[in-house]
Each structure stands twice: as structure tokens, then as C-alpha cells.
Design an enzyme around this catalytic site. Sequence first.
Site, PDB file in Angstrom:
ATOM      1  N   GLU A 173       0.873  -1.179   0.000  1.00  8.42           N
ATOM      2  CA  GLU A 173       0.000   0.000   0.000  1.00  8.42           C
ATOM      3  C   GLU A 173       0.903   1.219   0.000  1.00  8.42           C
ATOM      4  OE1 GLU A 173      -3.033  -0.270  -0.533  1.00  8.42           O
ATOM      5  OE2 GLU A 173      -3.349  -2.388  -0.111  1.00  8.42           O
ATOM      6  N   CYS A 177      -1.852   9.475   2.364  1.00 10.03           N
ATOM      7  CA  CYS A 177      -1.365   8.991   1.073  1.00 10.03           C
ATOM      8  C   CYS A 177      -2.365   9.237  -0.049  1.00 10.03           C
ATOM      9  CB  CYS A 177      -1.021   7.509   1.156  1.00 10.03           C
ATOM     10  SG  CYS A 177      -2.392   6.478   1.725  1.00 10.03           S
TER      11      CYS A 177
END
Length: 538
Positions: free
Chosen positions: A228, A262
Site C-alpha cells: 500500500e 497517502c
Amino acid sequence: MATSKVTIPEFQTTPVDAIPGIAATARNTFKTHKTKDIQWRLVQLRKLYWAFEDFKPQMLEALQRDLHKSQFESLLTEVDWVKNDCMFMIQHLETFAKSEKLKAPHVPITHSLMNLHIRKEPMGTVLIIGPYNYPIQLLLAPMVGAIAAGCTVVIKPSELTPNCAMVIKQVIEERMDPDAYAVVNGAIPETNALMNEKWDKVFFTGSAQVGTIIAKKAAETLTPVCLELGGKNPAFVTKNANLALAARRLLWSKTMNAGQVCMSQNYVLIEREVVDTFIQQLHNSMKEMFPNGAKASPDLARIVNKRHFQRLKKMLDETNGKIVMGGSMDESELYIEPTAVLVNSTHDTMMMEESFGPIFSIYPVDSLDEALGIADGVHRTPLSLFSFGSKTENMKVLNEMTSGGATLNDAYFHGSVNTVPFGGVGDSGWGAYRGKASFDCFTHCRTVADTPGWADRLIRVRYMPFSFSEMRLLQRLTEVKPNFDRNGTITRGFGYWLGLIFGLGGRSAKGSNNTIDRGTSSSEVELCSNNAQQSSQQ
């Protein structure tokens, strides 16, 4: 706010020479098979839920110390998030873990008696490495999936959030099975030692640079990974957008956790004629969110440390663009005001580097096509993208730009729901988790067939000496004939036109094609049935 009276142990690094033993204990525990028991897993998930409730004061204090997160934000995005994950898994685990019987159309009629099914099995012993920006959620939410799947787990918290790391260590060691779950604290040497061990899966959340190192190391032992990662995420704003809404929502994405998200936008590609209005709306939203100024707000988090503060400051110092909102900072408090920079070059530092902070750039364009071309050149497969425009324009962005996830007319709402899959694509990551996807992430779907002894008459065709007459029968039973020619054009058979003549339409034609295309006569189906019945009687 969290109270400073809460005691948190001083950060301690796990001895490197202890790491092989920690990994071995987790592997050996998995070999006992006790984690495969569904009820045992449910007990562990219940214990984790109550640990989050009981250790809530310590978690809130740790998040305040490490990131200056407010109690509200800490509860919403960290503590309650993982508690909700636990409850979701507890409610649905027995359903997720059930074997799935394979039926038509997955299994042809000739194999329907073989009890083909998919068995859900844990991957084994897994390693989860977490980041600093959401040091509790992004470490423990994957662990919920691993526990539910029946894996044993070793977790590695971020050393950049040492208070959170020590609270997590307390939670796992005091409330969870110590043989099945363990915490390793440290930095690069400890991570390297962990990666020298053999795992059945590695789950990593962090930068693409470190993710590349993790993937290379895991490849040496053919270890699967879930990555991720981040990305230079674009936001598209057209002249047809609600500019006040776009400004408020994009500013929100850069204020949550001080933009250390993010999924937040790195830059905004906006049609030139509405740039000034958009900037004015950003200022209006700033006043609404921070009536006494951003620095005085108890809600705005801080940058995690001085190194990342200097990295963000350097981007602002080196930009050739113009700061059109914000810009103030205070290194002593690790404070950076939410900041927008108007740029005119894709080579500007604000466009070339991932900010991962409360700063972003605004790049004027003449059309949506130009914006899509720029975004494709900056980062072809970002983790997220956002589009503010007409329905047609938003669909155009979705059709022409690939991303891990996307939100229309908002900022990363697709990643704000804990029960739907989340993950990157290409350079922004491999694999997904959250909700059922978390269970699937750590589960091996094992196809199993159980062939009854009496079925040999039915599968005689596979044995030597081979018989072409039996093969032809098998082909007639299993072969699906095409309804298209060599140019890929659909052809209409006799059954289709006959159906039209009798007014039966597409449904009759479809049934007719199924019979003709498969080449299976009623007598052959009856033969199969009779064979099965005779074999059963024998």
C-alpha cells in the site's frame, strides 16, 4: 484533549538477535493449527476490540505526543476505526470462512458429481509493517484481517511514532495470544532482520521507495506481498464544477492529519478561466475551518518530525510558483499552514515530488484533455484521483485515467469507509484490504475435488487404452461452439430466426443456441444420467 497524566513506556528497540526467535515462535504456533479454529479467531478479535476500549486513553495520548492529533481526529480515524473493523469481522467471519461449493457455470455437467469446492485457508505466518501517518489504524486494521483469516502475525510499528509503537506493544503483549502475535520495534536494522526471515506474506504500507526494497527482498524467497504505497495524486477541476464545494473538500483533504495522507491531492489541474474564483473559495474555506487561524486551532495536527518538516519546507523554498494561500510555518512546533502554490510548469518541485503534507500546487490548463495528458505524465497510476465537473467530464476522467481508487466531487471519500476494498495499482501498490478484502488478503482459496469411488464409469475416458469414441462423446458434452465467425462477428443460427418467427424473441433464441452450440442431444444427456444411476446402484 488527551491527558498528560497517562503513562506510556519509553521506546525500546527489539534486540536484533531476538528477531529470529520471535519469527520462529509465530511459525511454530501456526503449525499447531490452533489458529485455524474459527471460534479461537473470534475470541482473539473480541480481545482486541476490548483492548482498544481499555487502552483508549494511552492511544489518544500517544497520538497527541507523536503527531499532535486531536482527540476527535484520533477517535475518528484511528481508535474507533479499528474497533469497527473488529466488529465487522466478528459479525461476518463465519460467513467469510465457509467453503464455497462450485456449481455451473464454473463446473461443467460432466464434473458436477465431483464435489468441487473452494476451501478458505490461512496463508500462514505473516509480517505487517506499518507507517507513521496513521500509526494505529494502518498497522492494526490489516492485522484484524490476518487474525480473521487464521494467520499468526508479527507486526512492525513505525519508529517515527515511538509512543504509539509502545502502546501497541502493550496491547498485543498483554491482551493477545503471545505465541501467535508479536511486536518488533526498531528502525532499518530491525526491519532488515525481519525481512531475512521466511514469511508466508508481507504486508507493507509506506513509500514507493521502501516498498520497492521490500518487494525485492520478498522475491528472493518467493514471498507474496501486499504493498500500500503513495502517489502524486491529481485533482481535476473544470469550469462546470461547484467551485466552493471543490475548494472546501480539497482543503479538507490537506487539513486531516496535516495532509499526511497517502490519498490526498498533490496537485490540482484546473481550467484557467476559473482559477481566481477557486483560489478565493480556498480562502473562504480557510476562514470557515480556522476562524482564529490554523496555528491556533486545536484540531490541526503537526508534521511528524523535523526531517519531514525540512523536506516540505524545501519544496516551498525551491518552487518557482506563487503562494496563493497559507505559507506560514514554525519549525519549533513542526507547524505548516495549509498552503496552495500556483505553478506554471510540470517540472516545478511542487509537481515533481509527493508532498505528503498540508501543501499542494494549482496548475492552470486550457482543457480537460490537457489536464489528463499532464496527469498521465506526472504519475500514470496514482493511488487516488478526484474529479470535480459535469457527469460527462467525471466519467471521462474515470475512463481515461487509471488509479487505485477515485472519488467524484469530493476528496478521497472512497478511502474513508472501512468496509470497502482499498488498494493501489501499478506504482501505487499491489493488492487490497479492508472489509472482506482484509480477510481475502491473508487467505488462500484452495480448490478441492472429492471424487466418489463409484464415478469411474463416468470418467473412463481418461484411462488407457484411450477410446476416440468416448472422447467424441465427451467433446459433445463439454464443447461450447462459437456463435461468431473468424472476424469476431456474431452469427445468427437457425434457432434464433425460428424464435423470431414464432414471436419468442431473445429468450427462446438464447435457449435454442445453448442446445445447438453445446452439441448435446437429449439422448446423450439421458445416457449420462443413466450411467450415473447404474454406477450408484453398483
